[in-house]
Each structure stands twice: as C-alpha cells, then as structure tokens.
Design an enzyme around this catalytic site. Sequence first.
Site, mmCIF file in Angstrom:
data_model
loop_
_atom_site.group_PDB
_atom_site.id
_atom_site.type_symbol
_atom_site.label_atom_id
_atom_site.label_comp_id
_atom_site.label_asym_id
_atom_site.label_seq_id
_atom_site.Cartn_x
_atom_site.Cartn_y
_atom_site.Cartn_z
ATOM 1 N N HIS A 83 -13.337 24.746 8.177
ATOM 2 C CA HIS A 83 -12.011 24.303 7.340
ATOM 3 C C HIS A 83 -12.107 24.697 5.964
ATOM 4 O O HIS A 83 -12.721 24.033 5.008
ATOM 5 C CB HIS A 83 -12.082 22.795 7.475
ATOM 6 C CG HIS A 83 -11.858 22.057 8.864
ATOM 7 N ND1 HIS A 83 -10.626 22.055 9.443
ATOM 8 C CD2 HIS A 83 -12.750 21.812 10.155
ATOM 9 C CE1 HIS A 83 -10.811 21.528 10.418
ATOM 10 N NE2 HIS A 83 -12.022 21.470 10.968
ATOM 11 N N CYS A 93 -9.619 26.113 12.826
ATOM 12 C CA CYS A 93 -10.403 25.443 13.541
ATOM 13 C C CYS A 93 -9.758 25.509 14.887
ATOM 14 O O CYS A 93 -10.061 26.477 15.581
ATOM 15 C CB CYS A 93 -10.894 23.948 13.218
ATOM 16 S SG CYS A 93 -12.114 23.454 13.938
ATOM 17 N N ARG A 139 -16.650 20.584 18.165
ATOM 18 C CA ARG A 139 -17.427 20.417 19.378
ATOM 19 C C ARG A 139 -17.514 21.686 20.319
ATOM 20 O O ARG A 139 -18.448 21.735 20.842
ATOM 21 C CB ARG A 139 -16.937 19.279 20.076
ATOM 22 C CG ARG A 139 -17.999 18.058 20.170
ATOM 23 C CD ARG A 139 -17.570 17.094 21.253
ATOM 24 N NE ARG A 139 -17.075 15.501 20.449
ATOM 25 C CZ ARG A 139 -17.906 15.020 19.739
ATOM 26 N NH1 ARG A 139 -18.980 15.405 19.940
ATOM 27 N NH2 ARG A 139 -17.455 13.945 19.247
ATOM 28 N N LYS A 190 6.769 -8.696 -20.141
ATOM 29 C CA LYS A 190 6.899 -9.918 -19.056
ATOM 30 C C LYS A 190 5.696 -9.757 -18.245
ATOM 31 O O LYS A 190 5.065 -10.794 -18.161
ATOM 32 C CB LYS A 190 8.136 -9.526 -18.341
ATOM 33 C CG LYS A 190 8.693 -10.518 -17.632
ATOM 34 C CD LYS A 190 9.845 -10.644 -17.028
ATOM 35 C CE LYS A 190 10.144 -11.823 -16.120
ATOM 36 N NZ LYS A 190 11.707 -11.599 -15.460
ATOM 37 N N GLU A 229 -10.031 24.615 4.037
ATOM 38 C CA GLU A 229 -9.013 23.372 3.157
ATOM 39 C C GLU A 229 -10.029 22.687 2.313
ATOM 40 O O GLU A 229 -9.325 22.161 1.462
ATOM 41 C CB GLU A 229 -8.116 23.048 3.962
ATOM 42 C CG GLU A 229 -8.550 21.792 4.958
ATOM 43 C CD GLU A 229 -8.720 22.543 6.346
ATOM 44 O OE1 GLU A 229 -9.182 23.630 6.390
ATOM 45 O OE2 GLU A 229 -8.846 21.701 7.359
ATOM 46 N N GLY A 246 -6.774 26.179 15.523
ATOM 47 C CA GLY A 246 -6.056 27.385 15.348
ATOM 48 C C GLY A 246 -6.589 28.729 15.445
ATOM 49 O O GLY A 246 -6.113 29.614 15.843
ATOM 50 N N SER A 295 0.884 -1.145 0.009
ATOM 51 C CA SER A 295 0.050 -0.019 0.073
ATOM 52 C C SER A 295 0.865 1.181 0.041
ATOM 53 O O SER A 295 2.216 1.204 0.088
ATOM 54 C CB SER A 295 -0.804 -0.098 1.281
ATOM 55 O OG SER A 295 -0.133 0.197 2.420
ATOM 56 N N GLY A 337 -4.648 5.958 -4.595
ATOM 57 C CA GLY A 337 -5.749 6.964 -4.436
ATOM 58 C C GLY A 337 -5.605 8.167 -5.644
ATOM 59 O O GLY A 337 -6.533 8.449 -6.165
ATOM 60 N N LYS A 388 11.854 -5.770 -10.573
ATOM 61 C CA LYS A 388 11.458 -7.020 -10.643
ATOM 62 C C LYS A 388 10.123 -7.098 -10.761
ATOM 63 O O LYS A 388 9.234 -6.172 -10.319
ATOM 64 C CB LYS A 388 11.939 -7.802 -9.186
ATOM 65 C CG LYS A 388 13.441 -7.528 -8.823
ATOM 66 C CD LYS A 388 14.287 -8.250 -10.067
ATOM 67 C CE LYS A 388 14.573 -9.775 -9.692
ATOM 68 N NZ LYS A 388 15.065 -10.420 -10.744
#
Length: 549
Positions: free
Chosen positions: A521, A390, A474, A226, A523, A392, A16, A21, A190
């Site tokens: 947020h 937030c 919250r 291959k 972002e 911050g 992974s 993604g 490989k």
Amino acid sequence: MKKEHKYIFVVGGVISGVGKGVATSSIAKILQGRGLTVTNMKIDPYVNVDAGTMNPTEHGEVCVLEDGYETDQDMCNYERFLGITLDRGNYMTTGSVYESVIRKERNLEYKGKCVQVVPHIPQEVIDRIKRAAEKANADVTVIEIGGTVGEYESILFLEAARLMKIKHPKDIMFVMVSYLPVPAKVGEMKTKPTQHAVRLLNSAGIQPNIIIARSDVSLDKKRKEKISTFCNVLPEHVISAPDVESIYDIPGNFERDHISDAIVETLGLQDRVKPSDLNKWKRYAQKIKNLKDEVHIAIIGKYFDTGDFVLSDAYISVIESIKFSAYAQNKKPVLSWINAVDFEDKKNLRKLKKYDGILVPGGFGERGIEGKLNVIQYTRENNIPYFGLCYGMQLLTIEYARNVLGLKEANTVEIDPKTPHPIIDVMPDQKEKLKDKNYGGTMRLGAYPGVLKKGTVAYSAYKQENISERHRHRYEVNPEYTKQLEDAGLVFSCTSPDGVLMEIAELPKDKHMFHLGTQFHPEFHSSPFEPHPLFTAFIKAALERRRQK
Ligand code: GLN
C-alpha cells in the site's frame, strides 16, 4: 535533565464528523511550527482490539502503521501532517486496553490485588500515554479522544485524563472541538448545543481550556463573547473554525486566532518555543487553491455507499496520495469514485474513456470483482493508465492470466477456493489462521522490504533498488504461475528479497503507458512534501494521456 512532558486532550462536542481528527493534526502541526517536538495519539472507544476487523464503510479506512498495527484513519493523517512515523504505542481502543489489563492480571502482575475497572483501566490508559510521550521525547503529546462527550463508552478515557490533570495540573489541558449550527430558518449561529456539551464535559470533572468552534461560517465577536461567558473560557481561547476548501488551510486558520499562543500560555511553554513558522505549509495551501490545469482520475471501489450517502473515507490515504502527486505536477486533481458493480455490464466501460487514469484500491471479498476485472482489461487494451493497489494488483494479475494466457477460470482463492487456476493463492502461513478463524491482526501486516528490478517502470519511479512498504494482505501471487505470466509479457518488477513474494506487477513502458499494480500500500508513504514516486509516475502517465487526447 528529564523533559517535562505536556499533554493536550482533544475531545468532541455536539456531533461527530466535524473534523476533530484534522483539528488534532493541525494543533500538532502548529506546535511543530513553533519548534516543539510533538507527537499524536488517538483513542478509539470501541471494543474492537484494533481497526482491522471493521468494515471500512463503518469506520473509514484502516491505517496500517509501519509495525503492522491496524488503526484509525486519523493516525495516517497525523503522519502526513507532521511528517513523523507513529507506532502501536500511539493508538488504543477500549478492547486493547482491557486486553492488556486482563493479560497482566493473568500474569499476576497486579500481585494479588482485586483488579477493577477504576482505577486499573484508567491507569493503563495513563501508562500508555506517558510511554508514548517518553518514546517520542515529546514536548507536547496531542491526544484525540474519539467520539463525542456524553457517550458512555468514552468515560473511562476522560477519567484517565482527569486523573492526569489532578497529578500534573500545569501539564495537561483540554481542547473541545464543538459544532455551532446555523439553522436555515433561524439564520443565526446558535451556541446553545456547545454550552450543553461543555456542561457534559464538566460533569466528567473536566473544564475545556480552548473551544474550537466548527461551523459553516466564521465566529463573530458577539458569539465569541457568548461562548466565553457561558462556557467559562477566555474569549481569546475561542477559536473560529469555519468550513474551508482544503484541510491544509486549517493550521493557518487556527493560527489566525492565535491558538498556539493560547496553548503556550496555558501549558507554560514560553521558554521552549520560537515564533510561529508555518510559511512552507501556508504556501502549499495557497498554491493548491490556485491550480487551474486538471487531471481526471477515477477510483473504482466498493466501499462508497452508506444508505443514501456516498462516503470516500474508506480510501482517504489513496485520495490524498493522488492529490499530493498531482499538486507536485502543478495540476488540480479531479476525482470521481465509481462503484465497481457498475462495470459488470461491459457497455458501461465506455464511460472510462474520459478519464486520464484509473485506480483500483485495496479490498476484500467478492462484490464488484468482475466489474473491476472488466475495468482492468479495458484499461490494458485501450492504453489507459492503470494503477492497482493490493487487491488491484492481484486482479491485474488475474486479468492477465485470463485474457492473455487464456486461463479463463483464473481467480483468487479468496473468491473461488476451487478454481483450477489459483493465480492468487493464500499465503502458506495464513492457511492455519483461516482454519482457526484467527482473523484479527493476522494478515501480512506492516513494513516489509522489496527489491526492484532495474530497467522497469517501477525502478525508474523509485530510482533505487531497495524499498520498504506497508502491507495488508492474506493472499499473494502464486509462485507456480509467475514464469508463465512473465513469458507472456507481465513483469514482476519488485519481489521480496528472497524472490518468493511478488510485490509489483507491470507492463513494460513500450507496451503500455502505465499498467502497474503493487501488492503493498504505497498510499501510506505519501505526504504533501514527499509524494510517493509510484503515485507520481501514475499521475505523469495520466497527464501524458491528457496531452495526447
Ligand atoms: N483481499 C486481498 C488479500 O487479502 C487484498 C487485500 C487488500 O487489498 N488490502 O490478500
């Protein structure tokens, strides 16, 4: 006529963390570039009902969707790549699937049948996938199955995909994102681990149609042949995916190996597509590579360390948003992540001088808080651009209360429930939830409207009065202290429409270059061609500081 939906399942082979993604987003982007309507889905095989209860160092950032669902960071990446909005129907975990099946069973929706793992769990998965495709009216739905083939926990999702393929053989295809190591001592790429991964997938009854070969370097012809021979795929369906400088190079790279032709052919989409148009995207990828002038931003956080390694995944949307706004100003962003705990010792604050801007992202709990408060005080007193997201923003408010209002013990009740000055208090509706330990999916989540005050820094960035932004918190600025704070010079430039919740706190432009925090947020609303106005305002202030230095 009803649209015939097509589906691409993307699975991981070998290891992974090799960019499955981003590969999924890129496939979707490329198909979008061929004029198709595309949507993305993510399947996470863990038992958590959503991603909200996981520590970000464990699983990266929690991406909050418009509807408040707390999901995996890949979901926000799909949104950024495709410029679309996803909702809870585009994401599922094992926990959420079981939760629905159990709820239906309790509601007698299975009409007295014995409810079993097979077929009822895969059937629920299939129903959800079809619903998402329907809702988006998608030509193609690209579904990423988290994890790596061979893992026990993803087997029911592969089973769902296999069953879909039996019913609709022409509409379903599989892409495996595999990894080809080049062991230093051997010096040769490989293919064997990929061969094993394909066999594992075969044992689940699935044959990949395309193999994306992730590696440090490009595939040569020999390796393509291959893989083709031993993994049973056409040589032109083996896509070379070497490491790149920026993730925005990836769609162009995949297309160099004609991945969209392979997909169009496999799914029979010839009549629905136009020639590939990724020009805007390619120009963007090219432009950002050639930028010379820098802007230096430090992110002060706490979710960086995993063992001996430093991971920036916990703040991926924040990092991307800084980049988009810097690129829009034709600047190359240079980012540093610093652990907040370092600044508990005030002597270290001097290190901050060299940065053009400082950002404190969202967070929870006590660790690193005093360090962050020291940083915020330092940026305020030294006129260094500061952007708080937030937590911050909450800390910006606490710092102001402590050091300007003189309320030395001001705090958030999240850390000190007995503080004499609960500047940040628990939201009334949250009290009950905390008492009942009802933590999962119960914060103030998702998009809520805000109203901006004219003449403020925030207003001049947005250039509009009404906004909507995603939330995940919250606690909130305690309304009992807002008047005192405002009298002392802090401006709450955005509130909820009823005026109760403080959404942005800032200092006026004549007092500070940029000292602003958002309870929401931003972002999650920034993308390459539409960088977020507040990030842009922050970057512009950072550039102003750079010029003055
Ligand atoms: N811990 C704070 C709260 O819950 C801030 C949350 C955040 O930064 N996302 O209100």
